[in-house]
Design a protein around this motif. Structure first.
Motif, short mmCIF file in Angstrom:
data_model
loop_
_atom_site.label_atom_id
_atom_site.label_comp_id
_atom_site.label_asym_id
_atom_site.label_seq_id
_atom_site.Cartn_x
_atom_site.Cartn_y
_atom_site.Cartn_z
N SER A 1 0.83 -1.21 0.00
CA SER A 1 0.00 0.00 0.00
C SER A 1 0.86 1.26 0.00
O SER A 1 0.58 2.22 -0.72
N VAL A 2 1.92 1.24 0.83
CA VAL A 2 2.82 2.39 0.89
C VAL A 2 3.48 2.62 -0.47
O VAL A 2 3.58 3.75 -0.96
N LEU A 3 3.95 1.54 -1.10
CA LEU A 3 4.62 1.67 -2.39
C LEU A 3 3.66 2.18 -3.46
O LEU A 3 4.04 3.02 -4.29
N LEU A 4 2.43 1.69 -3.48
CA LEU A 4 1.44 2.18 -4.44
C LEU A 4 1.18 3.67 -4.25
O LEU A 4 1.12 4.43 -5.22
N ALA A 5 1.03 4.10 -2.98
CA ALA A 5 0.79 5.52 -2.70
C ALA A 5 2.00 6.36 -3.12
O ALA A 5 1.83 7.45 -3.68
N PHE B 1 -1.65 -4.47 -9.45
CA PHE B 1 -2.62 -3.40 -9.22
C PHE B 1 -2.43 -2.25 -10.20
O PHE B 1 -3.41 -1.67 -10.68
N SER B 2 -1.16 -1.90 -10.49
CA SER B 2 -0.93 -0.80 -11.41
C SER B 2 -1.31 -1.17 -12.85
O SER B 2 -1.73 -0.31 -13.63
N THR B 3 -1.19 -2.46 -13.19
CA THR B 3 -1.62 -2.90 -14.52
C THR B 3 -3.14 -2.76 -14.66
O THR B 3 -3.65 -2.50 -15.76
N VAL B 4 -3.85 -2.91 -13.54
CA VAL B 4 -5.30 -2.71 -13.57
C VAL B 4 -5.62 -1.27 -13.98
O VAL B 4 -6.67 -1.00 -14.58
#
Length: 540
Positions: A346-350, A429-432
């Motif tokens: 979650s931290v990395l996505l943010a 998640f980022s590919t989504v």
């Protein structure tokens, strides 16, 4: 004697079994590639799906099936290797991108692309690294040093230029495609160069001398990699123009172009340069000079051969990433602390979201200040699409993470395993996000075909009409070079730099480069050639 003979026989049987297992695995993987192509074709008209996402989903489903059939021991057929990715799969993708790119649009936005790809990547890397230092220790990740955190920044600053090819259309949104894809190529190169530079410096003892050495090494790699690609492309053009292999063998022309392209990448790796930048600019130079020096049949062959190799490599990458996402060995390490893994992901996505926003909007504003023509400026809606389309993380991030946190595809430390699983989670998640790119374009730019359209570059292979190309891909207008008036003074260089530089480049190219290296209008004459007749018709 009997004992030694039986030992030899048993070893041969074990080797035979191992070889047979590899053959079975390869057969299944090739069958999956075929399934990806067929299903991707059936979903061609679906605006929510593209072939990369299709391959990723098939990989996930296959991984689940393999997990169930192997008793939760394995989820993939092949073992991931960053060497396989960087040496065999990435070169055809990046080369074909340079070979097909609309050069006029790319170089018209060159400074903006370099701002996004180089400066933007450094900004994103810095924010991700600082954020990781701030939050990881609170989560319970305590084994990393400053070099590891900067490496994490480089890993997650790498956008997925492969997926960009799938979610943006070069003909419908040329400006967006040029900016996002051009940035993606430079971004990947910057991330890899930065990652490799981190490995060779002791960042625990930073002083001004080491910082200057680091910056100097960084710019040297950029310049040297680009020049190597340009020189290799020019060499291929000169050889084919002077020797004209097509008189005797079209196969030799095609083989020479392919091998010279691959040689540029391998030479960059040999001299510790950026193979991504080298092979990309080699592709641009080859499309401008070399491609016009070969026969018509060689042009058709190379156009489709490079595109096919790139397509298969892209599908292979996403299929494997989907299967590797369920690798039970990595998830077993984090099974005792699933909350930590979720928190890190979650931290990395943010941080990826924040890091990209931190440079896209300010650098777009800076780029707009240098453009006098309002139509050439990047609108806020376009900035939002650029920010969103570049959020995807893919195979480059995976390969760098494996390089940093595993040994031969395996990891035995908890924190390293968490980083691998978190990288996989971020990639998925980022590919989504790619699902939503096309709907976002339709929402923010309802008529994309009328936004920043430019005339196709006549020196690009994609703009040359062949029977095998899709209908409607090209038109007569694509073969017309727009007239650019002679700039009256140095002031023109400041007010319209792209047009002015293009004017002088065309003069230099026509007077010196094309007579030596060939290109459009300087192809060897073959009496009765359909290509020559069509060229003379257009020129007449």
């Amino acid at each position: 004697m009997d004992a030694s003979f039986s030992t030899i026989v048993s070893r041969l049987q074990a080797l035979s079994t191992s070889d047979h297992t590899s053959v079975v695995s390869l057969n299944l993987f090739v069958a999956l590639l075929l399934a990806c192509i067929v299903i991707g074709h059936l979903l061609e008209e679906n605006r929510w799906m593209n072939e990369s996402i299709t391959a990723l989903m098939i990989g996930l489903c296959t991984g689940i099936v393999i997990l169930l059939t192997t008793g939760m021991k394995s989820s993939h057929l092949l073992v991931f290797s960053e060497d396989l990715f960087f040496i065999y799969l990435l070169p055809p993708i990046i080369f074909n991108a340079g070979f097909q790119v609309k050069k006029k649009q790319f170089f018209r936005n060159f400074m903006t692309i370099m701002l996004f790809g180089a400066i933007g990547t450094l900004v994103s890397c810095t924010i991700i690294s600082l954020g990781a230092i701030e939050f990881f220790k609170r989560i319970g990740i305590n084994s990393f040093d400053i070099g590891d955190y900067i490496a994490i920044g480089a890993i997650f600053a790498a956008t997925d230029s492969v997926c960009t090819l799938q979610v943006l259309n070069q003909d419908e949104t040329p400006l967006l495609y040029s900016l996002v894809f051009g940035e993606g190529v430079v971004n990947d190169a910057t991330s890899v160069v930065l990652f490799n530079a981190i490995q060779s410096f002791d960042l625990n003892h930073i002083d001004p001398r080491i910082a200057l050495q680091f910056i100097g090494n960084f710019f040297y790699l950029f310049f040297a990699s680009t020049m190597l690609g340009v020189l290799t492309g020019l060499l291929s053009a000169y050889i084919i123009k002077k020797l004209y292999f097509g008189r005797h063998s079209t196969d030799r022309e095609v083989a020479l172009m392919m091998l010279m392209a691959y040689l540029s990448y391998m030479m960059a790796e040999l001299f510790y340069l950026s193979g991504i930048l080298t092979v990309f600019f080699c592709g641009i130079v080859m499309s401008h000079y070399t491609w016009h020096n070969v026969t018509e049949s060689s042009r058709v062959t190379t156009k489709h051969a490079f595109a096919t190799l790139s397509f298969v490599a892209e599908t292979f990458i996403f299929l494997y990433v989907g299967m590797d996402a369920l690798d039970i060995e990595k998830w077993r390490f984090v099974s005792n602390s699933p909350g930590t893994s979720v928190a890190v992901s979650s931290v990395l996505l943010a941080l990826v979201l924040a890091g990209r926003a931190a440079f896209v909007f300010p650098l777009s504003l800076l780029s707009n200040l240098t453009k006098k023509n309002p139509n050439e400026r990047i609108s806020f809606r376009q900035q939002v699409i650029i920010w969103w389309a570049g959020l995807m993380r893919g195979a480059v991030s995976m390969a760098l993470a494996y390089n940093k946190f595993t040994s031969s595809g395996h990891t035995h430390l908890r924190d390293n395993a968490i980083m691998i699983t978190s990288t996989i989670t971020v990639v998925l998640f980022s590919t989504v996000f790619g699902f939503l790119t096309q709907p976002l374009i339709r929402l923010l730019l309802p008529s994309p075909k009328h936004t920043s359209m430019v005339v196709s570059d006549p020196n690009t292979p994609k703009s040359f009409t062949f029977p095998l190309l899709r209908s409607g891909q090209d038109s007569e207008a694509d073969l017309v070079v727009p007239d650019i008036g002679r700039p009256g003074s140095l002031r023109a260089l400041w007010t319209t730099p792209a047009h002015t530089v293009h004017y002088y480049w065309r003069k230099f190219d026509d007077a010196f480069m094309r007579p030596v290296f060939g290109g459009r209008g300087f192809v060897p004459y073959v009496p009765g050639s359909p290509t020559e007749r069509s060229v003379h018709q257009w020129e007449g």
